[in-house]
Write an enzyme that holds these catalytic residues in place. Sequence first.
Site, PDB file in Angstrom:
ATOM      1  N   HIS A   1       0.831  -1.208   0.000  1.00 30.46           N
ATOM      2  CA  HIS A   1       0.000   0.000   0.000  1.00 30.46           C
ATOM      3  C   HIS A   1       0.863   1.256   0.000  1.00 30.46           C
ATOM      4  CE1 HIS A   1      -4.086  -1.693   1.453  1.00 30.46           C
ATOM      5  NE2 HIS A   1      -3.468  -2.520   0.644  1.00 30.46           N
TER       6      HIS A   1
ATOM      7  N   TYR B   1      -9.572   5.073   7.322  1.00 34.23           N
ATOM      8  CA  TYR B   1      -9.723   5.409   8.741  1.00 34.23           C
ATOM      9  C   TYR B   1     -10.810   6.479   8.798  1.00 34.23           C
ATOM     10  CZ  TYR B   1      -5.317   2.996   9.872  1.00 34.23           C
ATOM     11  OH  TYR B   1      -4.331   2.053  10.050  1.00 34.23           O
TER      12      TYR B   1
ATOM     13  N   PRO C   1      -4.491  -0.141  18.663  1.00 26.53           N
ATOM     14  CA  PRO C   1      -4.176  -0.600  17.308  1.00 26.53           C
ATOM     15  C   PRO C   1      -4.300   0.450  16.197  1.00 26.53           C
ATOM     16  CG  PRO C   1      -6.252  -1.542  18.083  1.00 26.53           C
ATOM     17  CD  PRO C   1      -5.658  -0.819  19.238  1.00 26.53           C
TER      18      PRO C   1
ATOM     19  N   LYS D   1       0.970  -0.458  15.100  1.00 33.89           N
ATOM     20  CA  LYS D   1       2.380  -0.534  15.490  1.00 33.89           C
ATOM     21  C   LYS D   1       2.770  -1.774  16.295  1.00 33.89           C
ATOM     22  CE  LYS D   1       3.888   3.092  13.604  1.00 33.89           C
ATOM     23  NZ  LYS D   1       4.099   2.645  12.244  1.00 33.89           N
TER      24      LYS D   1
ATOM     25  N   TYR E   1       3.602   6.441  10.296  1.00 31.01           N
ATOM     26  CA  TYR E   1       2.822   5.262   9.909  1.00 31.01           C
ATOM     27  C   TYR E   1       3.711   4.234   9.204  1.00 31.01           C
ATOM     28  CZ  TYR E   1      -1.332   2.663   8.484  1.00 31.01           C
ATOM     29  OH  TYR E   1      -2.288   1.693   8.321  1.00 31.01           O
TER      30      TYR E   1
HETATM   31  P1  RFL Z   1       1.644 -12.307  21.395  1.00 29.56           P
HETATM   32  O1  RFL Z   1       1.236 -12.386  19.967  1.00 29.56           O
HETATM   33  O2  RFL Z   1       0.633 -11.993  22.406  1.00 29.56           O
HETATM   34  O3  RFL Z   1       2.347 -13.698  21.748  1.00 29.56           O
HETATM   35  C1  RFL Z   1       2.677 -14.051  23.075  1.00 29.56           C
HETATM   36  C2  RFL Z   1       2.613 -15.549  23.166  1.00 29.56           C
HETATM   37  O4  RFL Z   1       3.024 -15.965  24.484  1.00 29.56           O
HETATM   38  C3  RFL Z   1       2.173 -17.027  24.908  1.00 29.56           C
HETATM   39  N1  RFL Z   1       2.272 -17.102  26.376  1.00 29.56           N
HETATM   40  C4  RFL Z   1       2.949 -18.055  27.036  1.00 29.56           C
HETATM   41  N2  RFL Z   1       3.657 -19.114  26.608  1.00 29.56           N
HETATM   42  C5  RFL Z   1       4.243 -19.913  27.534  1.00 29.56           C
HETATM   43  N3  RFL Z   1       4.126 -19.705  28.882  1.00 29.56           N
HETATM   44  C6  RFL Z   1       3.414 -18.663  29.367  1.00 29.56           C
HETATM   45  N4  RFL Z   1       3.313 -18.456  30.667  1.00 29.56           N
HETATM   46  C7  RFL Z   1       2.799 -17.775  28.417  1.00 29.56           C
HETATM   47  N5  RFL Z   1       2.020 -16.645  28.536  1.00 29.56           N
HETATM   48  C8  RFL Z   1       1.717 -16.257  27.288  1.00 29.56           C
HETATM   49  C9  RFL Z   1       0.822 -16.648  24.362  1.00 29.56           C
HETATM   50  O5  RFL Z   1      -0.039 -17.767  24.240  1.00 29.56           O
HETATM   51  C10 RFL Z   1       1.192 -16.065  23.005  1.00 29.56           C
HETATM   52  O6  RFL Z   1       1.179 -17.037  21.972  1.00 29.56           O
HETATM   53  O7  RFL Z   1       2.834 -11.257  21.593  1.00 29.56           O
HETATM   54  P2  RFL Z   1       4.039 -10.821  20.615  1.00 29.56           P
HETATM   55  O8  RFL Z   1       4.702 -12.042  20.023  1.00 29.56           O
HETATM   56  O9  RFL Z   1       4.813  -9.831  21.365  1.00 29.56           O
HETATM   57  O10 RFL Z   1       3.333 -10.123  19.352  1.00 29.56           O
HETATM   58  C11 RFL Z   1       2.657  -8.903  19.516  1.00 29.56           C
HETATM   59  C12 RFL Z   1       1.488  -8.785  18.518  1.00 29.56           C
HETATM   60  O11 RFL Z   1       0.701  -9.959  18.599  1.00 29.56           O
HETATM   61  C13 RFL Z   1       0.616  -7.549  18.777  1.00 29.56           C
HETATM   62  O12 RFL Z   1       1.423  -6.434  19.095  1.00 29.56           O
HETATM   63  C14 RFL Z   1      -0.226  -7.161  17.525  1.00 29.56           C
HETATM   64  O13 RFL Z   1      -1.163  -8.158  17.237  1.00 29.56           O
HETATM   65  C15 RFL Z   1      -0.933  -5.823  17.755  1.00 29.56           C
HETATM   66  N6  RFL Z   1      -1.829  -5.449  16.649  1.00 29.56           N
HETATM   67  C16 RFL Z   1      -1.333  -4.863  15.490  1.00 29.56           C
HETATM   68  N7  RFL Z   1      -0.005  -4.695  15.345  1.00 29.56           N
HETATM   69  C17 RFL Z   1       0.488  -4.189  14.174  1.00 29.56           C
HETATM   70  O14 RFL Z   1       1.714  -4.015  14.068  1.00 29.56           O
HETATM   71  N8  RFL Z   1      -0.313  -3.861  13.096  1.00 29.56           N
HETATM   72  C18 RFL Z   1      -1.661  -4.018  13.179  1.00 29.56           C
HETATM   73  O15 RFL Z   1      -2.338  -3.770  12.170  1.00 29.56           O
HETATM   74  C19 RFL Z   1      -2.224  -4.502  14.404  1.00 29.56           C
HETATM   75  N9  RFL Z   1      -3.541  -4.677  14.526  1.00 29.56           N
HETATM   76  C20 RFL Z   1      -3.205  -5.653  16.737  1.00 29.56           C
HETATM   77  C21 RFL Z   1      -4.043  -5.243  15.655  1.00 29.56           C
HETATM   78  C22 RFL Z   1      -3.760  -6.275  17.860  1.00 29.56           C
HETATM   79  C23 RFL Z   1      -5.116  -6.465  17.920  1.00 29.56           C
HETATM   80  N10 RFL Z   1      -5.619  -7.137  19.071  1.00 29.56           N
HETATM   81  C24 RFL Z   1      -6.546  -8.185  19.011  1.00 29.56           C
HETATM   82  C25 RFL Z   1      -4.937  -6.960  20.325  1.00 29.56           C
HETATM   83  C26 RFL Z   1      -5.399  -5.419  15.711  1.00 29.56           C
HETATM   84  C27 RFL Z   1      -5.956  -6.006  16.852  1.00 29.56           C
HETATM   85  C28 RFL Z   1      -7.455  -6.104  16.878  1.00 29.56           C
HETATM   86  C1  PHB Z   2      -5.695  -4.735  10.362  1.00 31.71           C
HETATM   87  O1  PHB Z   2      -5.665  -4.940   9.135  1.00 31.71           O
HETATM   88  O2  PHB Z   2      -6.021  -5.601  11.170  1.00 31.71           O
HETATM   89  C2  PHB Z   2      -5.322  -3.391  10.861  1.00 31.71           C
HETATM   90  C3  PHB Z   2      -4.836  -2.447   9.987  1.00 31.71           C
HETATM   91  C4  PHB Z   2      -4.497  -1.178  10.459  1.00 31.71           C
HETATM   92  C5  PHB Z   2      -4.667  -0.883  11.795  1.00 31.71           C
HETATM   93  C6  PHB Z   2      -5.127  -1.846  12.683  1.00 31.71           C
HETATM   94  C7  PHB Z   2      -5.462  -3.115  12.217  1.00 31.71           C
HETATM   95  O3  PHB Z   2      -4.371   0.363  12.240  1.00 31.71           O
END
Ligand code: RFL
Ligand code: PHB
Length: 385
Positions: A72, A195, A287, A291, A379
Amino acid sequence: MRTQVAIIGGGPAGLLLSHLLHLQGVDSVVLESRDRDYVEHRQRAGMLEQGTTDVLRDSGVGDRLDREGLVHHGLELRFGGAGHRIPMTDLTGRAVTVYAQTEIVKDLVARRLADGGDVRFEAEVVDLDASAPSVTFRSGGETRTLDCDYIAGCDGFHGVGRTAVPGLRTYSREYPFAWLGILADVPPSTDELIYAHHDRGFALHSLRSPTVSRLYLQVSPDEDIAAWSDARIWDELAARFTTDDGWTLREGPITDRSITPMRSFVAEPMRHDRLFLAGDAAHIVPPTGAKGLNLAVSDVTILARALTERYATGSETLLDGYSDACLRRVWRAEHFSYWMTTLLHVDPAATAFERRLQRSNLEYVATSKAAATSLAENYVGLPLT
Ligand code: RFL
Ligand code: PHB
């Protein structure tokens, strides 16, 4: 049991760290509390900075990303019934890629297993010692101890890693709203992310593929998801994305839905003795700025370099600088995510004065090249030096 680096958590941070260390000849064991299917299908992030795609590609796990990722060059801010494009690549020379976190996790798990890596699912870490480094975990009804040189706490916001750091300073902010996110089997109604700021609340149109859409609605933090039928979700989305020129939102079957609270959180320092925190274990962003996953990738890239230097030369200089190096990026992303969130959401407690300021700021970003460049630069992300 013994390894060089014990990694708690098999999310993107833990899996990528294990992969990057393997490429440098450093052994690790990944302990993940959930099963493989759960970890590979947890719906989350989708937007990758160029620095993130570079790390994946340069480390040999970018083949499917290159085939299926959608590059994008801009995004749309929509308010007052009209869209305003921010031409990110024209303004910064960089681009972002839509490629789901689920797919990155699948690619990393497959690669670690193909390389003979030790990734254990349903292995929950229950205790750790950061000084005489070891982690204790439960797996298959047994409790075992893994001795190591270093521990990486990549166990997300609810993990155990952070609890082992004494004297941790934490900074946080809760927001008076949450996101209701859906995945739908319908071609996206847009090529670039939208957005949208509307009096009814924020909405985001993202995508996963040419046939799958990802959309989000601002809802209240205590919202009951059962109160949201498919029809109500589509009606609300259509209302918030409405334009004066008759743009229409395509609807389709909803295949996944969940509500995510929004918070900002930072824990400092990101190191205690032989324990290093990375990703969501150390920091959370709302989110809106996309980031979270990108910060997890930059943390473990910095950590992998520092551990590689330690094993190659015996020097701990990069390890000693790890926390500061990460926190500089983290705080920039914290500010940007907070700023994007407050720019676009409707705060139910905002005064009429604050609402007018918010609208003025939106108009400024949409019409000033300087303001749009600032948004775009944050961004697309800072280069990973
Ligand atoms: P995770 O993915 O939470 O993984 C941590 C893992 O540790 C496990 N765990 C354990 N394992 C063993 N022993 C224990 N005691 C444990 N306790 C926990 C868990 O089961 C899990 O598998 O963390 P990590 O690896 O630091 O990754 C971070 C990302 O997942 C998170 O920052 C992103 O998903 C945030 N996020 C977004 N980030 C972006 O860069 N771009 C996006 O577009 C974006 N959109 C989002 C998002 C997060 C969202 N939610 C649901 C929080 C959109 C959403 C809706
Ligand atoms: C997504 O595609 O899940 C997404 C994209 C941009 C955001 C947050 C989530 O700022």
